[in-house]
Design a protein around this motif. Structure first.
Motif, short mmCIF file in Angstrom:
data_model
loop_
_atom_site.label_atom_id
_atom_site.label_comp_id
_atom_site.label_asym_id
_atom_site.label_seq_id
_atom_site.Cartn_x
_atom_site.Cartn_y
_atom_site.Cartn_z
N VAL A 119 38.00 47.87 40.23
CA VAL A 119 38.08 47.31 41.65
C VAL A 119 38.76 48.20 42.46
O VAL A 119 38.33 48.23 43.87
CB VAL A 119 38.59 45.78 41.52
N HIS A 120 40.06 48.54 42.22
CA HIS A 120 40.74 49.45 43.24
C HIS A 120 39.91 50.69 43.79
O HIS A 120 40.16 51.37 44.62
CB HIS A 120 42.26 49.87 42.48
N TYR A 121 39.28 51.46 42.70
CA TYR A 121 38.54 52.50 42.98
C TYR A 121 37.62 52.33 44.00
O TYR A 121 37.32 52.87 44.83
CB TYR A 121 38.28 53.22 41.72
N LEU A 122 36.78 51.12 43.68
CA LEU A 122 35.58 50.74 44.42
C LEU A 122 36.29 50.40 45.99
O LEU A 122 35.68 50.87 46.94
CB LEU A 122 35.06 49.40 44.04
N ALA A 123 37.43 49.64 46.16
CA ALA A 123 37.87 49.35 47.56
C ALA A 123 38.70 50.59 48.13
O ALA A 123 38.62 50.71 49.33
CB ALA A 123 38.89 48.10 47.33
N HIS A 124 39.45 51.61 47.40
CA HIS A 124 40.23 52.32 48.00
C HIS A 124 40.07 53.80 47.65
O HIS A 124 40.36 54.76 48.35
CB HIS A 124 41.65 52.02 47.83
N GLY A 125 39.07 54.14 46.52
CA GLY A 125 38.69 55.44 46.15
C GLY A 125 39.73 56.31 45.61
O GLY A 125 39.49 57.52 45.36
N ARG A 126 40.77 55.73 45.32
CA ARG A 126 42.06 56.22 44.68
C ARG A 126 43.06 55.32 44.15
O ARG A 126 43.16 54.35 44.49
CB ARG A 126 42.65 57.31 45.77
N ILE A 127 43.77 55.90 43.26
CA ILE A 127 44.86 55.13 42.69
C ILE A 127 45.90 56.46 42.62
O ILE A 127 45.81 57.38 41.57
CB ILE A 127 44.89 54.69 41.36
N GLY A 128 46.94 56.38 43.47
CA GLY A 128 48.09 57.26 43.44
C GLY A 128 47.42 58.84 43.70
O GLY A 128 46.36 58.89 44.56
N ASP A 129 47.69 59.80 42.70
CA ASP A 129 47.20 60.85 42.81
C ASP A 129 45.71 61.01 42.33
O ASP A 129 44.93 62.37 42.35
CB ASP A 129 48.14 62.01 41.83
#
Ligand code: NAD
Ligand code: ZN
Length: 360
Positions: free
Chosen positions: A45-55
């Motif tokens: 869900v985080h990748y869908l909403a923000h396109g990234r997690i940390g690096d």
């Protein structure tokens, strides 16, 4: 040979598409899997909403999904441990096997790890997916495909409890009752913890934790200080907890974990929040609190499977919603909004129960 390979591909922020992809060609040590069940994780869900997690940044289209189980459809020519038709849980990260970390058995730290749906690597919310045979775990007939998919989050809970050193008679504080807090609760119980207090900001999540056997639940307010809360934790538990496991990633929670843990105890951080936070470090060092990180899991899948197969752990309650792969967009909406008390949303690539040997 099948040609329909409907696949959920994340093209960018808020741009998740269903499209046809070629059926993958397998290498000699790999198997082709007809995918069955894929759970949605907070990171998807985080990748869908923000396109990234940390690096880890999405720079090209990526197949989503990594909490999965499937059925072996084809064997690479070196594969002797599996057969066509075997139902397997998929450990989604395959390390290099050659570096020091791999050789020392801490392969989750391998810098060359290929991990499903962590950019740039594809995940497995697709009809056909290939994977290293030795990272597939054959499910006994009485374990469902959904339970196989749930071994992924459960392995995080097992790893967190192993890192904490949870054992007979441990008094455990778990911060956060999302899917990861709940699997950590289940693992801690199975590993012999005698008392577990779990916190959350949402009563509904605590109700589920109680149902799963938490000894105590504690509803926190967002602006409550760690210093205030620690008193309530200590009053509620019969002894000061010797292990605290953060499963939400909030600064206030990591602070509480340190203040609440007895001297000489262990604090384990699973939750991933802001990259830098303020911690009471002098308090921790003066009381010899060991602060340990957790990164996914490492040699934990077989224990997770054994816990489920033996009936010591029941993960079924975590699944609150079911969708077909054609309804992937709705499934993600439910997961991200937490609609209807959503905990774990399961996507079925094949009709639910089609590959189960017994009726669940
Ligand atoms: P989630 O967001 O579904 O659940 C988090 C829960 O914590 C929610 O129920 C929320 O209400 C609660 N919460 C928020 N702030 C809180 C606070 N201050 N005190 C107590 N509870 C609070 O997430 P999840 O899927 O359960 O994952 C939990 C965390 O673990 C996430 O940060 C995720 O990124 C991380 N995670 C880490 C690893 C790893 O390898 N280290 C693996 C999987 C997930
Ligand atoms: Zn390696």
């Amino acid at each position: 040979m099948a040609t329909d390979n409907l696949t959920a591909v994340l093209h960018g922020i808020e741009d998740l598409r269903l499209e046809q992809r070629p059926v993958p060609e397998i290498a000699d040590d790999e198997v082709l899997l007809a995918m069955d069940s894929v759970g949605i994780c907070g990171s998807d869900v985080h990748y869908l909403a923000h396109g990234r997690i940390g690096d880890f940044v999405l720079t090209k289209p990526m197949i989503i999904g990594h909490e999965a189980a499937g059925v072996v459809a084809k064997l690479g020519k070196n594969v002797t441990t599996l057969q066509v038709g075997d139902r397997v849980a998929i450990e989604p990260g395959v390390p290099c096997r050659y570096c020091d970390h791999c050789k020392q058995g801490r392969y989750n730290l391998c810098a060359d790890m290929v991990f499903c749906a962590t950019p740039p690597y594809d995940g497995n919310l697709t009809r056909y997916y290939k994977h290293a045979a030795d990272f597939c775990f054959k499910l006994p007939d009485h374990v469902s495909m959904e339970e196989g998919a749930l071994l992924e989050p459960l392995s995080v809970g097992v790893h967190a409890c192993r890192r904490a050193g949870v054992g007979l008679g441990s008094k455990v504080l778990i911060l956060g009752a999302g899917p990861i807090g709940l699997v950590t609760l289940l693992a801690a119980q199975a590993m012999g913890a005698s008392e577990i207090l779990i916190t959350d900001l949402v009563q509904q999540r605590l109700d589920v934790a109680k149902e799963l056997g938490a000894t105590h639940t504690l509803l926190l307010q967002r602006d409550q200080s760690a210093e205030e809360t620690v008193k309530v934790v200590h009053q509620t538990m019969s002894e000061v907890p010797d292990k605290s496991i953060d499963c939400c990633g909030a600064e206030s929670s990591a602070r509480l974990a340190i203040f609440a843990t007895r001297s000489g105890g262990v604090v384990v951080i699973v939750g991933m929040g802001a990259p830098e936070i303020k911690l009471p470090l002098i308090n921790a060092l003066a009381r010899e609190i060991d602060i340990r990180g957790v990164f996914r899991y490492c040699n934990d899948y077989s224990a997770a499977l054994a816990l489920v197969a033996s009936g010591k752990v029941n993960v079924k309650r975590l699944v609150t919603h079911h969708y077909d792969i054609t309804e992937t967009a709705e499934a993600f909406e439910t997961s991200r909004r937490g609609t209807g008390g959503a905990i774990k949303v399961m996507i079925h690539v094949q009709p639910r129960d089609a590959n189960n040997k017994v009726k669940f």
